[in-house]
Design an enzyme around this catalytic site. Structure first.
Site, PDB file in Angstrom:
ATOM      1  N   CYS A 105       0.880  -1.340   0.138  1.00 27.63           N
ATOM      2  CA  CYS A 105      -0.173   0.166  -0.115  1.00 27.63           C
ATOM      3  C   CYS A 105       1.023   1.264   0.013  1.00 27.63           C
ATOM      4  O   CYS A 105       1.468   1.412  -0.902  1.00 27.63           O
ATOM      5  CB  CYS A 105      -0.862   0.102   1.210  1.00 27.63           C
ATOM      6  N   HIS A 106       0.897   2.055   1.031  1.00 33.68           N
ATOM      7  CA  HIS A 106       1.486   3.145   1.307  1.00 33.68           C
ATOM      8  C   HIS A 106       3.060   2.819   1.881  1.00 33.68           C
ATOM      9  O   HIS A 106       3.964   3.764   1.707  1.00 33.68           O
ATOM     10  CB  HIS A 106       1.001   4.202   2.134  1.00 33.68           C
TER      11      HIS A 106
END
Length: 172
Positions: A105-106
């Site tokens: 994800c991030h």
């Protein structure tokens, strides 16, 4: 042989992006160690999961670990705000020395700070992809991408694929 995986983490991590891979790693017989700003403290995920920090980033030595997990959420962005750049430096050990690094994800935001993404193929959540491309990475939209020692994934929807590749890398 059991391996030891560092997890760099602070508040506002995406809960399932920590708990699911951590569980997969541990179920495969490996150890996890949470690294954060202060040992013996607690960090809290976006959805309330509380996690104890085992080792401070000041005391953590990347060479003591066989892998690195970077969950997403807002945690990676907060970690990048470390004035001394310690989390990027910590992650750089893994990217430079072909030690497995797993980011979802991030999470790949931390990998940007390694200055070691030029020519690497990665994926991430949509709003991080441009940053990865600007750091020299080839960015693709796939559930999981393995580029040598770096394994990246997009979102919680991809956790089954991500976890499978983490365990494959650790069991090699």
């Amino acid at each position: 042989m059991a391996k030891k995986v560092a997890i760099i983490l602070t508040n506002e991590f995406e809960d399932i992006e920590l708990t699911s891979p951590k569980e997969a790693i541990e179920e495969a017989g490996h150890e996890t160690v949470v690294i954060g700003d202060q040992a013996n403290s607690e960090v809290v995920g976006k959805h309330g999961t509380k996690v104890a920090v085992d080792v401070s980033i000041a005391d953590a030595k990347p060479e003591d670990f066989d892998g690195l997990l970077i969950p997403g959420g807002f945690s990676p962005d907060h970690l990048r705000g470390d004035a001394e750049g310690r989390y990027g430096t910590f992650a750089k050990y893994f990217t430079k020395n072909d030690v497995p690094a797993f980011a979802i994800c991030h999470g790949p935001q931390i990998l940007i700070d390694t200055d070691d993404l030029n020519g690497r193929t990665l994926t991430a959540v949509l709003n991080v992809r441009k940053d990865l491309a600007n750091a020299g990475a080839q960015v693709v939209d796939e559930s999981v991408v393995v580029d040598k020692n770096i394994v990246t994934s997009r979102t919680p929807d991809d956790l089954d694929d991500f976890n499978r590749e983490i365990v494959n890398q650790l069991n090699d």
